[in-house]
Motif scaffolding. Structure first.
Motif, PDB file in Angstrom:
ATOM      1  N   HIS A 112       0.808  -1.224   0.000  1.00 14.94           N
ATOM      2  CA  HIS A 112       0.000   0.000   0.000  1.00 14.94           C
ATOM      3  C   HIS A 112       0.841   1.275   0.000  1.00 14.94           C
ATOM      4  O   HIS A 112       0.324   2.343   0.284  1.00 14.94           O
ATOM      5  CB  HIS A 112      -0.932   0.014   1.217  1.00 14.94           C
ATOM      6  CG  HIS A 112      -1.944  -1.080   1.195  1.00 14.94           C
ATOM      7  ND1 HIS A 112      -3.002  -1.095   0.323  1.00 14.94           N
ATOM      8  CD2 HIS A 112      -2.050  -2.212   1.923  1.00 14.94           C
ATOM      9  CE1 HIS A 112      -3.728  -2.174   0.524  1.00 14.94           C
ATOM     10  NE2 HIS A 112      -3.169  -2.875   1.483  1.00 14.94           N
ATOM     11  N   GLU A 113       2.133   1.176  -0.290  1.00 13.47           N
ATOM     12  CA  GLU A 113       2.998   2.358  -0.264  1.00 13.47           C
ATOM     13  C   GLU A 113       3.797   2.458  -1.563  1.00 13.47           C
ATOM     14  O   GLU A 113       4.225   1.459  -2.123  1.00 13.47           O
ATOM     15  CB  GLU A 113       3.940   2.304   0.929  1.00 13.47           C
ATOM     16  CG  GLU A 113       3.193   2.413   2.249  1.00 13.47           C
ATOM     17  CD  GLU A 113       4.117   2.366   3.443  1.00 13.47           C
ATOM     18  OE1 GLU A 113       5.336   2.145   3.278  1.00 13.47           O
ATOM     19  OE2 GLU A 113       3.616   2.541   4.565  1.00 13.47           O
TER      20      GLU A 113
ATOM     21  N   LYS B 184       0.770   6.778   0.154  1.00 14.48           N
ATOM     22  CA  LYS B 184       0.222   5.628   0.867  1.00 14.48           C
ATOM     23  C   LYS B 184      -1.263   5.509   0.581  1.00 14.48           C
ATOM     24  O   LYS B 184      -1.980   6.502   0.592  1.00 14.48           O
ATOM     25  CB  LYS B 184       0.449   5.785   2.375  1.00 14.48           C
ATOM     26  CG  LYS B 184       0.016   4.582   3.168  1.00 14.48           C
ATOM     27  CD  LYS B 184       0.413   4.699   4.616  1.00 14.48           C
ATOM     28  CE  LYS B 184       0.061   3.415   5.335  1.00 14.48           C
ATOM     29  NZ  LYS B 184       0.483   3.458   6.730  1.00 14.48           N
TER      30      LYS B 184
ATOM     31  N   GLU C  58      -4.632   4.485   1.963  1.00 16.65           N
ATOM     32  CA  GLU C  58      -5.277   4.281   3.258  1.00 16.65           C
ATOM     33  C   GLU C  58      -6.767   4.092   3.025  1.00 16.65           C
ATOM     34  O   GLU C  58      -7.501   5.063   2.846  1.00 16.65           O
ATOM     35  CB  GLU C  58      -5.008   5.465   4.184  1.00 16.65           C
ATOM     36  CG  GLU C  58      -3.540   5.629   4.517  1.00 16.65           C
ATOM     37  CD  GLU C  58      -3.238   6.848   5.357  1.00 16.65           C
ATOM     38  OE1 GLU C  58      -4.109   7.743   5.459  1.00 16.65           O
ATOM     39  OE2 GLU C  58      -2.127   6.918   5.891  1.00 16.65           O
TER      40      GLU C  58
END
Length: 162
Positions: free
Chosen positions: A47-48, A123, A125
């Motif tokens: 997720h980054e 990122k 989220e």
């Protein structure tokens, strides 16, 4: 403007993806030929992400980074260096603008400039309400086979009393 790839068959069968197809068509049309400044796009984890842009010769105050409605815009405006008499100018100092389309819930979490490289960290989220959740099956409803058995017993009792 039409791109080299026709998305019409996909548009017919994909509901709610209009923005994605528009973005793909516009990026194909606008991205032709523009390659300054060069950049790297790196996935650092699930997720980054990190974007590294080569901005040699630009100072912090000459770079503007804006994130607005799923678009990340990086602009560089070089201040005029009057008074220098260049014989040859090989280091690019022209202004630039780079645009990156961001997926939903991707946020820029930081930016750093070191050794002529601008590094942006991003990122994804996902909000808690949008994450998958397990739904337990409750025991309040009577199972189908029990309902059928109860109906048969009820009919049997009614025919016995008649």
């Amino acid at each position: 403007m039409r791109s080299a790839f026709d998305f019409t068959p996909f548009r017919r069968s994909a509901v709610g993806f209009d923005r994605l197809f528009d973005m793909l068509e516009s990026s194909a049309a606008s991205g032709a030929g523009e390659n300054y400044p060069p950049f790297d796009l790196i996935r650092t984890s699930e997720h980054e992400y990190r974007i590294e842009i080569a901005v040699a010769g630009f100072r912090r105050e000459e770079i503007d980074i804006t994130s607005h409605q799923n678009v990340l815009i990086i602009r560089g405006r070089k201040a005029d260096e009057g008074g220098a008499d260049y014989i040859h100018r090989g280091i690019a100092t022209r202004s630039f603008e780079r645009r990156f389309a961001l997926a939903d819930h991707v946020q820029v979490t930081g930016a750093d400039l070191a050794d002529g490289m601008l590094a942006l960290t991003l990122k994804r989220e996902i909000p808690e309400a949008m994450k998958p959740r397990r739904i337990e099956i409750g025991g309040t409803a009577q199972p189908r086979h029990d309902r059928i058995e109860a109906e048969v017993n009820s009919e049997t009792r009614q025919s016995e009393t008649a």
